[in-house]
Design a protein around this motif. Structure first.
Motif, PDB file in Angstrom:
ATOM      1  N   GLU A  43       0.825  -1.204   0.000  1.00 14.58           N
ATOM      2  CA  GLU A  43       0.000   0.000   0.000  1.00 14.58           C
ATOM      3  C   GLU A  43       0.866   1.263   0.000  1.00 14.58           C
ATOM      4  O   GLU A  43       0.561   2.233  -0.707  1.00 14.58           O
ATOM      5  N   THR A  44       1.969   1.230   0.753  1.00  8.51           N
ATOM      6  CA  THR A  44       2.884   2.373   0.800  1.00  8.51           C
ATOM      7  C   THR A  44       3.550   2.596  -0.555  1.00  8.51           C
ATOM      8  O   THR A  44       3.647   3.730  -1.045  1.00  8.51           O
ATOM      9  N   LEU A  45       4.002   1.495  -1.173  1.00  9.71           N
ATOM     10  CA  LEU A  45       4.618   1.596  -2.500  1.00  9.71           C
ATOM     11  C   LEU A  45       3.614   2.117  -3.525  1.00  9.71           C
ATOM     12  O   LEU A  45       3.963   2.917  -4.403  1.00  9.71           O
ATOM     13  N   GLU A  46       2.377   1.644  -3.409  1.00  4.02           N
ATOM     14  CA  GLU A  46       1.321   2.064  -4.335  1.00  4.02           C
ATOM     15  C   GLU A  46       1.095   3.580  -4.251  1.00  4.02           C
ATOM     16  O   GLU A  46       1.024   4.264  -5.275  1.00  4.02           O
ATOM     17  N   LYS A  47       0.983   4.091  -3.041  1.00  4.70           N
ATOM     18  CA  LYS A  47       0.749   5.536  -2.861  1.00  4.70           C
ATOM     19  C   LYS A  47       1.909   6.363  -3.410  1.00  4.70           C
ATOM     20  O   LYS A  47       1.702   7.386  -4.066  1.00  4.70           O
ATOM     21  N   ALA A  48       3.124   5.895  -3.150  1.00  2.00           N
ATOM     22  CA  ALA A  48       4.301   6.630  -3.635  1.00  2.00           C
ATOM     23  C   ALA A  48       4.359   6.609  -5.160  1.00  2.00           C
ATOM     24  O   ALA A  48       4.704   7.615  -5.809  1.00  2.00           O
ATOM     25  N   TRP A  49       4.002   5.462  -5.737  1.00  2.00           N
ATOM     26  CA  TRP A  49       4.025   5.315  -7.198  1.00  2.00           C
ATOM     27  C   TRP A  49       2.977   6.232  -7.843  1.00  2.00           C
ATOM     28  O   TRP A  49       3.262   6.930  -8.822  1.00  2.00           O
ATOM     29  N   VAL A  50       1.768   6.236  -7.283  1.00  3.18           N
ATOM     30  CA  VAL A  50       0.703   7.085  -7.826  1.00  3.18           C
ATOM     31  C   VAL A  50       1.092   8.560  -7.721  1.00  3.18           C
ATOM     32  O   VAL A  50       0.871   9.347  -8.661  1.00  3.18           O
ATOM     33  N   ALA A  51       1.685   8.949  -6.598  1.00  2.00           N
ATOM     34  CA  ALA A  51       2.120  10.337  -6.435  1.00  2.00           C
ATOM     35  C   ALA A  51       3.161  10.706  -7.490  1.00  2.00           C
ATOM     36  O   ALA A  51       3.134  11.817  -8.055  1.00  2.00           O
ATOM     37  N   GLU A  52       4.040   9.779  -7.783  1.00  2.00           N
ATOM     38  CA  GLU A  52       5.071  10.003  -8.811  1.00  2.00           C
ATOM     39  C   GLU A  52       4.425  10.148 -10.185  1.00  2.00           C
ATOM     40  O   GLU A  52       4.813  11.021 -10.980  1.00  2.00           O
ATOM     41  N   LEU A  53       3.425   9.302 -10.472  1.00  3.64           N
ATOM     42  CA  LEU A  53       2.727   9.370 -11.760  1.00  3.64           C
ATOM     43  C   LEU A  53       1.946  10.676 -11.892  1.00  3.64           C
ATOM     44  O   LEU A  53       1.873  11.267 -12.972  1.00  3.64           O
ATOM     45  N   ARG A  54       1.368  11.149 -10.808  1.00  2.00           N
ATOM     46  CA  ARG A  54       0.615  12.405 -10.822  1.00  2.00           C
ATOM     47  C   ARG A  54       1.532  13.580 -11.153  1.00  2.00           C
ATOM     48  O   ARG A  54       1.110  14.542 -11.802  1.00  2.00           O
ATOM     49  N   LYS A  55       2.764  13.500 -10.679  1.00  2.00           N
ATOM     50  CA  LYS A  55       3.728  14.558 -10.990  1.00  2.00           C
ATOM     51  C   LYS A  55       4.221  14.453 -12.428  1.00  2.00           C
ATOM     52  O   LYS A  55       4.467  15.460 -13.093  1.00  2.00           O
ATOM     53  N   LYS A  56       4.356  13.234 -12.911  1.00  2.00           N
ATOM     54  CA  LYS A  56       4.944  13.008 -14.230  1.00  2.00           C
ATOM     55  C   LYS A  56       3.986  13.350 -15.366  1.00  2.00           C
ATOM     56  O   LYS A  56       4.390  13.919 -16.389  1.00  2.00           O
ATOM     57  N   TYR A  57       2.696  12.955 -15.199  1.00  2.00           N
ATOM     58  CA  TYR A  57       1.739  13.107 -16.296  1.00  2.00           C
ATOM     59  C   TYR A  57       0.681  14.160 -15.950  1.00  2.00           C
ATOM     60  O   TYR A  57       0.079  14.095 -14.867  1.00  2.00           O
ATOM     61  N   PRO A  58       0.428  15.101 -16.847  1.00  2.00           N
ATOM     62  CA  PRO A  58      -0.613  16.112 -16.591  1.00  2.00           C
ATOM     63  C   PRO A  58      -2.013  15.514 -16.671  1.00  2.00           C
ATOM     64  O   PRO A  58      -2.266  14.609 -17.471  1.00  2.00           O
ATOM     65  N   VAL A  59      -2.903  16.026 -15.830  1.00  3.15           N
ATOM     66  CA  VAL A  59      -4.289  15.553 -15.796  1.00  3.15           C
ATOM     67  C   VAL A  59      -5.220  16.767 -15.797  1.00  3.15           C
ATOM     68  O   VAL A  59      -5.039  17.689 -14.998  1.00  3.15           O
ATOM     69  N   GLU A  60      -6.196  16.755 -16.716  1.00  2.39           N
ATOM     70  CA  GLU A  60      -7.198  17.819 -16.769  1.00  2.39           C
ATOM     71  C   GLU A  60      -8.579  17.177 -16.775  1.00  2.39           C
ATOM     72  O   GLU A  60      -8.815  16.217 -17.508  1.00  2.39           O
ATOM     73  N   VAL A  61      -9.491  17.689 -15.945  1.00  5.46           N
ATOM     74  CA  VAL A  61     -10.869  17.186 -15.896  1.00  5.46           C
ATOM     75  C   VAL A  61     -11.804  18.326 -16.229  1.00  5.46           C
ATOM     76  O   VAL A  61     -11.669  19.436 -15.691  1.00  5.46           O
ATOM     77  N   ASP A  62     -12.763  18.084 -17.103  1.00 10.56           N
ATOM     78  CA  ASP A  62     -13.748  19.099 -17.471  1.00 10.56           C
ATOM     79  C   ASP A  62     -14.945  18.956 -16.532  1.00 10.56           C
ATOM     80  O   ASP A  62     -15.743  18.014 -16.668  1.00 10.56           O
ATOM     81  N   PRO A  63     -15.111  19.851 -15.567  1.00  9.20           N
ATOM     82  CA  PRO A  63     -16.200  19.713 -14.581  1.00  9.20           C
ATOM     83  C   PRO A  63     -17.581  19.793 -15.212  1.00  9.20           C
ATOM     84  O   PRO A  63     -18.531  19.178 -14.708  1.00  9.20           O
ATOM     85  N   ASP A  64     -17.724  20.559 -16.310  1.00 10.86           N
ATOM     86  CA  ASP A  64     -19.028  20.687 -16.950  1.00 10.86           C
ATOM     87  C   ASP A  64     -19.461  19.357 -17.577  1.00 10.86           C
ATOM     88  O   ASP A  64     -20.625  18.964 -17.471  1.00 10.86           O
ATOM     89  N   VAL A  65     -18.519  18.678 -18.231  1.00 11.20           N
ATOM     90  CA  VAL A  65     -18.837  17.379 -18.829  1.00 11.20           C
ATOM     91  C   VAL A  65     -19.051  16.343 -17.727  1.00 11.20           C
ATOM     92  O   VAL A  65     -19.935  15.476 -17.807  1.00 11.20           O
ATOM     93  N   LEU A  66     -18.238  16.422 -16.673  1.00 10.95           N
ATOM     94  CA  LEU A  66     -18.361  15.489 -15.548  1.00 10.95           C
ATOM     95  C   LEU A  66     -19.768  15.546 -14.950  1.00 10.95           C
ATOM     96  O   LEU A  66     -20.335  14.528 -14.551  1.00 10.95           O
TER      97      LEU A  66
END
Length: 480
Positions: A451-474
């Motif tokens: 679980e610790t490795l998973e959280k660290a990995w996801v945090a690293e991916l969040r920094k590496k790849y940009p993410v945009e969400v359109d709230p109106d479409v959501l």
């Protein structure tokens, strides 16, 4: 003119693309890749359908979906989907979804009728079907002359009874029940099922196909012994409708559908040119089916991405945590308070032996040996040949985990289930107040470390790849 046609086609594609975007707008962009609303809806609805215990709201599900897509992107960048193992497994799944659509029910029905007609012509051309009954007196292959003579006398006496009864069918059936050595048919009065030529012993075959309905033969000698045969009925092959279910089962069991699919694929590939392969035809069929059925498109994509996700997660979390002994040890050392017990536990072995003398011998063998080396020591000392002298369960036991430990160490009266060949039981080890190393609570430590490795990995991916969400479409998910 050619240039105009190309321009017009390009404009048409662009127009269709704009129309499709309006109907299925982009809900988010992850690592530069657009995610249509329909893909998010498919995933959300599938994972939050009736029966799912931990249902999420749309807003709660967004982060889970983004993390999933980020891991898939990491797997793509690691080129996991280019390995032969991946391509082979995915192709197998894809084929399960696409190949059956290459043929229709009419194709299968046509093959069923072909099989029927071929069988019908073969059987009817050789005399059709007969329905005999028989009484058998067996003669063993190595029977003595006296045994063979006794069998002949017995069949002759049965034939005499039949003859005196004017070959009555009822008398025949009763004699078959009482005296026939063919126990499989005797209970039915000696009656066999419908049979074509060539399915029985040659002498039996020759005789029964020369008989008239209602006729009873004199004793016929075959390699099995002596038979009296009564022909109950004869006729042509059965109607198709009466056999259709059986033929369809035959087609399913013999893999004939796969044969038909391959024939269809080869036929289409051949018609499209020498360079076209089965895989190319399947890919084309997949595109057609996905265009007509978005759920199928996302089902196949889900499996494709799931395979990649499994492998990349194994590399970065599951397998990594399981094999990282140093990391596990350090994690346990930093988080010892998580793993405190409310009572001491027994660390050792519960064991069974064939011989009573081995009870003491086991204890002597591992006394002074490091706990981690006990298994190998016991194996090499007691179970190093074809005879297993002892059976051992090693671990850290709380009360109720093992009846042998409960009896010997917790002073309980738990019933120990007997094990055949190992009548003697004992325990060896010691009580410990709290876990001494991560191996004493390995399962819990591995899960927490993952679980610790998973959280660290996801945090690293969040920094590496940009993410945009359109709230109106959501806000339009499942509401458009």
């Amino acid at each position: 003119m050619k240039k105009f046609v190309i321009s017009a086609a390009t404009a048409l594609v662009a127009t269709c693309s704009l129309a499709q975007t309006a109907q299925d707008p982009v809900i988010m962009r992850i690592a530069g890749e657009d995610v249509p609303r329909s893909e998010f809806e498919y995933s959300y609805n599938k994972n939050n359908s009736d029966g799912v215990i931990d249902k999420k709201s749309v807003d709660e599900y967004v982060d889970l979906f983004i993390n999933y897509k980020l891991k898939v992107r990491a797997a793509q960048d690691a080129q996991i989907d280019t390995t032969e193992a991946f391509k082979k497994e995915f192709a197998t799944y894809r084929d399960q979804q696409i190949r059956p659509a290459m043929i229709t029910d009419e194709d299968v029905e046509r093959e069923a009728r072909r099989i029927y007609k071929e069988t019908q012509e073969q059987i009817d051309s050789t005399g059709g079907l007969v329905k005999p009954a028989h009484i058998l007196v067996m003669v063993k292959p190595k029977a003595t002359d006296d045994e063979a003579a006794a069998a002949k006398a017995r069949i002759d006496s049965l034939y005499a009874v039949l003859r005196d009864a004017n070959f009555s069918e009822d008398t025949f059936a009763q004699l078959a029940k009482d005296y026939s050595d063919d126990k499989g048919t005797s209970k039915n009065g000696g009656e066999l099922s419908w049979i074509p030529r060539g399915r029985t012993l040659p002498e039996f075959d020759d005789k029964v196909f020369s008989m008239q309905v209602g006729e009873t033969s004199e004793p016929v000698k075959t390699s099995a012994g002596y038979h009296i045969i009564q022909l109950r009925d004869k006729g042509n092959f059965f109607p198709y409708d009466s056999l259709r279910t059986s033929i369809m089962s035959y087609i399913a069991q013999r893999g004939i559908k796969n044969m038909l699919i391959n024939q269809k694929l080869d036929s289409i590939a051949k018609a499209q040119g020498d360079s076209v392969t089965r895989d190319m035809v399947l890919a084309q069929k997949r595109e057609e089916m996905e265009a007509a059925d978005p759920d199928l498109k996302y089902l196949i994509k889900e499996y494709h991405d799931g395979l990649m996700l499994y492998e990349i997660s194994n590399q970065n979390v599951w397998d990594k945590a399981d094999k990282d002994t140093l990391g596990l040890a350090n994690f346990f050392k930093k988080n010892k308070k998580r793993y405190k017990w409310d009572a001491p536990r027994f660390k050792g072995i519960a064991y069974r032996t064939k011989d009573e003398a081995d009870i003491a011998a086991v204890k002597a063998a591992i006394k002074g040996v490091k706990y981690d080396d006990w298994n190998e020591t016991l194996r090499s000392t007691f179970n190093n040949d074809s005879v297993l002298r002892i059976r051992v369960e090693k671990g850290v036991f709380k009360r109720g985990d093992n009846a042998i430990i409960d009896n010997y160490e917790y002073n309980d009266t738990a019933k120990v289930k007997e094990m055949k060949g190992y009548p003697h039981t004992a325990a060896f080890g010691r009580f410990i107040k709290q876990p001494e190393t991560y191996t004493d609570v390995r399962g819990l430590v591995v899960a927490d470390y993952q679980e610790t490795l998973e959280k660290a990995w996801v945090a690293e991916l969040r920094k590496k790849y940009p993410v945009e969400v359109d709230p109106d479409v959501l806000a339009t998910v499942n509401n458009h």
